[in-house]
Design a protein around this motif. Structure first.
Motif, short mmCIF file in Angstrom:
data_model
loop_
_atom_site.label_atom_id
_atom_site.label_comp_id
_atom_site.label_asym_id
_atom_site.label_seq_id
_atom_site.Cartn_x
_atom_site.Cartn_y
_atom_site.Cartn_z
N ILE A 214 15.14 13.84 -40.06
CA ILE A 214 13.85 12.97 -39.57
C ILE A 214 13.70 13.57 -38.17
O ILE A 214 12.39 13.83 -37.79
CB ILE A 214 13.61 11.53 -40.05
CG1 ILE A 214 13.81 11.26 -41.53
CG2 ILE A 214 12.37 10.98 -39.53
CD1 ILE A 214 12.77 12.15 -42.16
N ASP A 215 14.81 13.23 -37.47
CA ASP A 215 14.59 13.40 -35.84
C ASP A 215 14.32 14.95 -35.74
O ASP A 215 13.37 15.27 -34.72
CB ASP A 215 15.87 12.89 -35.17
CG ASP A 215 15.74 13.00 -33.50
OD1 ASP A 215 14.81 12.59 -33.14
OD2 ASP A 215 16.40 13.79 -32.99
N GLY A 216 15.02 15.78 -36.39
CA GLY A 216 15.01 17.16 -36.11
C GLY A 216 13.54 17.73 -36.46
O GLY A 216 12.84 18.54 -35.85
N LEU A 217 12.81 17.01 -37.59
CA LEU A 217 11.56 17.48 -37.99
C LEU A 217 10.42 17.01 -37.09
O LEU A 217 9.55 17.62 -36.58
CB LEU A 217 10.98 16.85 -39.34
CG LEU A 217 11.73 17.57 -40.51
CD1 LEU A 217 11.76 16.39 -41.93
CD2 LEU A 217 11.34 18.69 -40.95
N SER A 218 10.85 15.59 -36.43
CA SER A 218 9.67 15.19 -35.45
C SER A 218 9.60 15.85 -34.09
O SER A 218 8.64 16.00 -33.51
CB SER A 218 10.28 13.57 -35.13
OG SER A 218 10.28 12.97 -36.26
N ARG A 219 10.81 16.65 -33.90
CA ARG A 219 10.99 17.23 -32.51
C ARG A 219 10.62 18.73 -32.90
O ARG A 219 10.61 19.56 -32.09
CB ARG A 219 12.41 17.15 -32.10
CG ARG A 219 12.68 15.75 -31.57
CD ARG A 219 14.13 15.58 -31.01
NE ARG A 219 14.62 14.41 -30.75
CZ ARG A 219 14.56 13.81 -29.65
NH1 ARG A 219 14.17 14.76 -28.48
NH2 ARG A 219 14.91 12.61 -29.27
N ASN A 220 10.29 19.07 -34.19
CA ASN A 220 10.11 20.65 -34.46
C ASN A 220 11.19 21.50 -34.15
O ASN A 220 11.13 22.77 -33.88
CB ASN A 220 8.77 21.19 -33.53
CG ASN A 220 8.23 22.46 -34.05
OD1 ASN A 220 8.11 22.37 -35.47
ND2 ASN A 220 7.60 23.22 -33.19
N GLN A 221 12.36 20.97 -34.21
CA GLN A 221 13.68 21.62 -34.62
C GLN A 221 13.93 22.12 -35.78
O GLN A 221 15.04 22.88 -35.77
CB GLN A 221 14.72 20.70 -34.00
CG GLN A 221 14.45 20.40 -32.21
CD GLN A 221 15.65 19.52 -31.64
OE1 GLN A 221 16.34 18.95 -32.36
NE2 GLN A 221 15.50 19.57 -30.58
N LEU A 222 13.26 21.59 -36.81
CA LEU A 222 13.53 21.96 -38.28
C LEU A 222 12.24 22.09 -38.83
O LEU A 222 11.15 21.65 -38.42
CB LEU A 222 14.25 20.97 -38.98
CG LEU A 222 15.66 20.59 -38.74
CD1 LEU A 222 16.20 19.32 -39.64
CD2 LEU A 222 16.52 21.58 -38.82
N ASP A 223 12.35 22.86 -39.82
CA ASP A 223 10.89 23.18 -40.62
C ASP A 223 10.58 22.31 -41.77
O ASP A 223 9.82 21.82 -41.96
CB ASP A 223 10.56 24.70 -40.84
CG ASP A 223 10.64 25.57 -39.87
OD1 ASP A 223 9.74 25.51 -38.85
OD2 ASP A 223 11.71 26.76 -39.74
#
Length: 301
Positions: A132-141
């Motif tokens: 969830i954090d990675g999606l929020s930071r645009n580090q994951l698609d």
């Protein structure tokens, strides 16, 4: 400053070694070092701790590295957007996944590679919170995680299934007459489990405690691969999800269902609602909805 300098910085973070970072970027080590020093001069900051070898990043370097990842992700998103405008789907899909779930990711990746041969994939094993954090930071698609952590006001969700548990064992070392095992039987076995605190392990511990059982696992690891290695060596059995493809790794591996054993939170594929999100992420999410929309069933049913 150019995008290549940021790629060199990220490669150094990935490899923690100047020579391997240079090889990863297909340049010489002196060129890598020179370009990173040029970046430091331009920013008027020391980013890298240097000695006889790479010694890590300075505090400023860690902060700049976070921005470099964001900028590189935006660059890749721009390229994917341009390709989408041309009717193509190219680039690298960054997919974060919880380490254990009743879902085999190849069921998504294989049809995508068949339809879009230029598409590449980067898979990361993470907790639901990290996804969830990675999606929020645009580090994951996209993220494949448990949905109890997901606020659907901010994320689109394709609910896939609840995760049921089974006992992974090697038939050369362990045999069972039952078609379905109970928790009391499991408590008497040498077990390999994920480390305490991980979502799947929390569900296992809850199932044991609710029956007044307090097993002491023989082996604990954060790595699914290491647990499978231990099972294949006959050291232990492991509590794993059903239908995640582990039995396909060896003719000797089997997974027996466990009675009344499920992770209560359903599993789902997650996409951030807010911009910027890449055309690549949106298209792959739409493809996933087409692939799984009418075929995935709740495994508790």
């Amino acid at each position: 400053m150019d995008i290549k300098q940021l790629k060199f910085l990220i490669a150094l973070d990935q490899t923690r070694h100047f020579g391997r970072a240079a090889a990863l970027c297909h340049i010489t080590q002196p060129t890598l070092s020179m370009r990173l020093r040029n970046l430091e001069d331009e920013l008027n900051l020391v980013l890298v701790k240097r000695g006889q070898r790479f010694e890590g990043f300075t505090e400023a370097g860690e902060r700049i590295l976070a921005w470099a990842r964001t900028l590189l992700a935006a660059h890749d998103g721009l390229q994917a957007e341009a390709a989408s405008c041309r009717g193509q789907l190219v680039g690298c899909l960054r997919l974060g996944m919880v380490p254990l779930a009743s879902f085999n990711p190849t069921h998504l990746i294989k049809p995508l590679t068949q339809r879009y041969p230029e598409l590449r994939f980067q898979l990361s094993s993470l907790s639901s919170e990290q996804i969830i954090d990675g999606l929020s930071r645009n580090q994951l698609d996209l993220g494949l995680c448990y949905l109890d952590q997901v606020n659907t006001s901010y994320f689109e969700v394709i609910e896939l299934a609840s995760t049921r548990m089974g006992l992974l064992h090697d038939t050369r070392f362990f045999t069972f007459q039952e078609r379905e095992l109970n928790w009391e039987t499991l408590g008497r076995l040498p077990l390999g489990l994920l480390t305490t605190g991980m979502h799947f392990r929390q569900s296992i511990d809850l199932c044991f405690r609710s029956r007044g059982l307090d097993p002491h696992p023989l082996l604990e690891s954060e790595s699914t691969f290491q647990l499978v290695q231990a099972v294949s060596a006959g050291i232990c059995c492991a509590i794993m999800p059903l239908a995640n493809g582990l039995e396909d790794l060896s003719e000797h591996l089997r997974v027996l269902p466990i009675a009344e054993a499920a992770v209560h939170a359903p599993l789902g594929l997650v996409l951030r609602r807010t911009e910027p999100r890449s055309a690549l992420a949106e298209q792959c999410f739409a493809e996933a909805r087409s692939i799984f929309g009418g075929s995935v069933k709740n495994t508790d049913a």
